[in-house]
Design a protein around this motif. Sequence first.
Motif, short mmCIF file in Angstrom:
data_model
loop_
_atom_site.label_atom_id
_atom_site.label_comp_id
_atom_site.label_asym_id
_atom_site.label_seq_id
_atom_site.Cartn_x
_atom_site.Cartn_y
_atom_site.Cartn_z
N TRP B 106 0.85 -1.20 0.00
CA TRP B 106 0.00 0.00 0.00
C TRP B 106 0.88 1.24 0.00
O TRP B 106 1.97 1.23 0.57
CB TRP B 106 -0.88 0.04 1.25
CG TRP B 106 -1.91 -1.05 1.32
CD1 TRP B 106 -1.93 -2.09 2.19
CD2 TRP B 106 -3.04 -1.21 0.47
NE1 TRP B 106 -3.02 -2.90 1.95
CE2 TRP B 106 -3.72 -2.38 0.88
CE3 TRP B 106 -3.55 -0.50 -0.62
CZ2 TRP B 106 -4.88 -2.83 0.28
CZ3 TRP B 106 -4.70 -0.96 -1.22
CH2 TRP B 106 -5.37 -2.10 -0.79
N THR B 107 0.36 2.28 -0.56
CA THR B 107 1.04 3.57 -0.45
C THR B 107 0.81 4.12 0.96
O THR B 107 -0.06 3.62 1.69
CB THR B 107 0.47 4.57 -1.48
OG1 THR B 107 -0.95 4.63 -1.31
CG2 THR B 107 0.81 4.18 -2.89
N GLY B 108 1.58 5.10 1.34
CA GLY B 108 1.36 5.76 2.63
C GLY B 108 1.76 4.92 3.82
O GLY B 108 1.13 5.00 4.88
N ASP B 109 2.76 4.10 3.67
CA ASP B 109 3.29 3.32 4.79
C ASP B 109 2.26 2.41 5.45
O ASP B 109 2.29 2.21 6.66
CB ASP B 109 3.91 4.24 5.86
CG ASP B 109 5.06 5.05 5.28
OD1 ASP B 109 5.75 4.50 4.38
OD2 ASP B 109 5.25 6.21 5.69
N TYR B 110 1.34 1.92 4.69
CA TYR B 110 0.36 0.99 5.27
C TYR B 110 0.81 -0.47 5.11
O TYR B 110 0.05 -1.38 5.39
CB TYR B 110 -1.02 1.19 4.64
CG TYR B 110 -1.72 2.42 5.17
CD1 TYR B 110 -2.28 2.41 6.46
CD2 TYR B 110 -1.82 3.57 4.42
CE1 TYR B 110 -2.92 3.54 6.96
CE2 TYR B 110 -2.45 4.71 4.92
CZ TYR B 110 -3.00 4.69 6.18
OH TYR B 110 -3.63 5.80 6.69
N CYS B 175 -7.45 -1.06 1.55
CA CYS B 175 -6.56 -1.15 2.71
C CYS B 175 -7.39 -0.90 3.97
O CYS B 175 -7.94 0.20 4.17
CB CYS B 175 -5.46 -0.11 2.59
SG CYS B 175 -4.40 -0.06 4.02
N ALA B 178 -6.19 2.02 6.21
CA ALA B 178 -6.34 3.35 5.61
C ALA B 178 -7.80 3.76 5.52
O ALA B 178 -8.14 4.92 5.78
CB ALA B 178 -5.70 3.35 4.22
N GLU B 189 -11.06 10.62 -2.83
CA GLU B 189 -9.64 10.48 -2.51
C GLU B 189 -9.37 9.09 -1.96
O GLU B 189 -9.86 8.74 -0.88
CB GLU B 189 -9.23 11.54 -1.48
CG GLU B 189 -8.99 12.89 -2.11
CD GLU B 189 -8.44 13.90 -1.12
OE1 GLU B 189 -7.60 13.53 -0.28
OE2 GLU B 189 -8.90 15.05 -1.18
N PRO B 191 -7.65 6.44 0.03
CA PRO B 191 -6.72 6.57 1.16
C PRO B 191 -5.42 5.79 0.98
O PRO B 191 -4.38 6.22 1.48
CB PRO B 191 -7.52 6.07 2.36
CG PRO B 191 -8.67 5.32 1.81
CD PRO B 191 -8.93 5.81 0.43
N ALA B 192 -5.47 4.65 0.31
CA ALA B 192 -4.23 3.91 0.04
C ALA B 192 -4.39 3.12 -1.25
O ALA B 192 -5.46 2.55 -1.50
CB ALA B 192 -3.91 2.97 1.19
N CYS B 194 -2.53 0.41 -4.31
CA CYS B 194 -1.53 -0.66 -4.41
C CYS B 194 -1.39 -1.18 -5.83
O CYS B 194 -0.65 -2.11 -6.09
CB CYS B 194 -1.91 -1.81 -3.48
SG CYS B 194 -3.46 -2.60 -3.96
N ASN B 213 2.92 3.27 -10.85
CA ASN B 213 3.32 3.11 -9.44
C ASN B 213 4.77 2.60 -9.41
O ASN B 213 5.05 1.50 -9.87
CB ASN B 213 2.37 2.10 -8.78
CG ASN B 213 2.68 1.88 -7.32
OD1 ASN B 213 3.66 2.40 -6.80
ND2 ASN B 213 1.83 1.10 -6.66
#
Lengths: 290, 515
Positions: B106-110, B175, B178, B189, B191-192, B194, B213
């Motif tokens: 996942w983006t955003g450190d998830y 996610c 997220a 938007e 939230p995460a 992948c 990505n």
Amino acid sequence: MSCVDESPARAPGLIRKLARDPVGLAGLILVLGFLSMAVFAPYLAPYDPIKIDVLNKFQPPSPAHPAGTDQLGRDTLSRIIFGARTALTIALVSTGLAGVFGLLLGMIAGFGPRLLDNFLVLVFDAFSSLPMIMFALAVITVLGPGTNTLIFVILIVSIPGYARLIRAQTLSLKNSDFIMAERTMGASHIRIILWHVLPNVVGPLVIVLSMDIPVVIMLEAGLSYLNLGVRPPTPSWGNILYDGYTSLRFAPTMVIVAGIPLVLSTIGFTFLGERLRDALDPKIQIRGLR
Amino acid sequence: MKWMTDRRRFMQLGGAALAGAMARPQFAWAVEGSTLRLRVGGDFQVLDPFGIIGELDDIIPRCTQVTLVRLGDAREGSELSLWGAEKMEWTSPTTLAFTLREGLNWTGDYGPVTAEDVKFSFERIAGSESAWAYQFDYLDHVEVIDERNGIIHLNAAYPPFDLIALPYYAGHIQCKAAVEAVGGSYTTEIPAQCGPYLFDNWEQNRKVTLKANPDWTGPKPDFDTIEFYIVADDQTALLAYEADAYDFTSLAPNSLRQVKSSMPSGATLIEAPSTRYTWLTINMNAEPLKDPRVRQAIQLAYDGEAVLQGAFDGAVPRATGVVAPGPYSRPSNIYAKRDVERARALLAEAGAENLRLSLISQSDSTSLTIAQIIQATLGEAGISVDIQPTESAAYWAAGDKTQGDGYKSIELVLMNFAGGLEPTENLVWFMPDQIGVYNWSFFDNSEFADLYAKASLEPDTEKRKAMFHRMEDLMEESGGFIFIAFEPYIAIHDENLRPSILADGHPDPVMFRKI
């Protein structure tokens, strides 16, 4: 006693004047042509404008269909002829009604008490601030498209302008000598408004109305082009233009054929309006501009 | 030197300045290189699979999220292949084991995509108010074995589950951390993310941009950037395509003849059958349509052939139901033959000689063409029809019970839906619980509902076929439907492109290839 006697051009003289001027004559002929087209549409149109014939759709111009057929096989020429009826009905009814309401409200505002005048001016200004197209789109979304909605929108948008014009004219007449004389003689407000003010303010209104007719024709065509004007299958120059646009590649005649009456009617009413203004506006005559 | 500004010099300078400005890269229509430019008909509204509505709503998550499996091009049989899962296996008729692909993050450190995320994504939609809850009608629960392994437990043997539930719409994996962090749902938007692309930029009602990505470890897509251009009008879309505004656009079904008559150079035309079905809704709850004889009169007065010729150039046959042409489709309509005299007699019998009905239609050219033919043909039987061309938002609100009581009294509505591959996906919208949602006919039939439940679980093809036929008979007998056509799918694209089109007619940009 009334100023109407001092009008610069009476009806027969006016027509003579228009006829002598090539631009005025062209405008008059075009307007009369379109009016006749609208009035005699059932006799002029070779086919029923809403009769569909899908097997003969997108026919090119031919002796049987001089302007070809549309995507449903309807005769384009007949739709153009009946489209004149749609355009002129909406334009004349809406500008006519707007003119009548504008005239009454303007005279009431101009001749009535100060408080009423202030209130009406506030209302006129509030409505004038609405952008016409945006307001039309909003109203049509709520009420649904259709001839009555279009007329309603045009009325709401046009009345404040006409009323303001008439109010200004009325205010300028309100304290003139002949009105004072009438008052002194004990004439009622109603009598003064109807017999003395009305004939003197109606001239400029007629000019503005005739200049606004092409605007309304264009508005109707524009909204019908967006499928927000008259409802199908009512023929309108605007929806013929849209149908032409969607089949631009292999039936370009539709766009051309629907564009011609729009251009000619705009030219006709604009020429006529301009020449009417020149003939009826005493100020222009006095200044010798004409 | 004396400065002279005459007309000629002004024109020369103006021309030079304009030419210079046009030479700047941002003035170029086409963004060359590895950018894929697609035209879509409308902007997205909701990206959360819970509330997905239109085409771009599903296309974007297809790029930014993953699904366990992926559908192939409809023209090549819509084959299922593994995507977010590296392994998937039916371990029993009601258990589907999966192993997530390694390297999905996942983006955003998830952190990595986990089986817990799969459980969260599916179970939040199953049994919920979401329009896509039907995809998980038979989901019992998702068992999490470890980070990458899980088992999907069904409460009944439901063979089409992997086809209906997993590749799209509610099948996009979210996610958990997220989504919960933003309150349990979201709209525009994400939230995460992948997937192979990340959401980059949105110019409302104009353009959406996705960028590759950099952390994507799966099969590398051919393009670094995807740009979606939002152009509602099909004719405008075609003209813009010719002006090289984008590389791919679908076109109106009635534009086939037009495009064929003058193909733009360097372009390839796609002409394929689609699962998008068009029908006329007759609302049985509306006062003038409560009498079944009146509804039958409308069905008899309808001229199917005229609509096919007028709107689709005769390119497709009349639909016999909502199940796409194929092994399960019904052989014929009950009211296949037009009978205006009988329609008139029925109207007279019902005392409805001067029937006047309103027909709600979207305002695109194909819909209006169909609506006008219906208007004209029903007119021959003495039924006056007022067409109400309606823009998209007002159109979808017309039959929506959350928008007031208007849905009870709408009369005729021209509708079309993007269909699925599995017949039950198209039939689900006519279940009693869909009244005021997508069942605008007020079709409320318990036998239909029973058959839907049975057909979903029935493994025998012949028995399913008989059930589907009966369901469509019930729909037609109710008088609430006139089946019009499965629209042909028409699209145009650059000849150096190999598009991937899913069965619902939406493009799958991830699988577009350069050739």
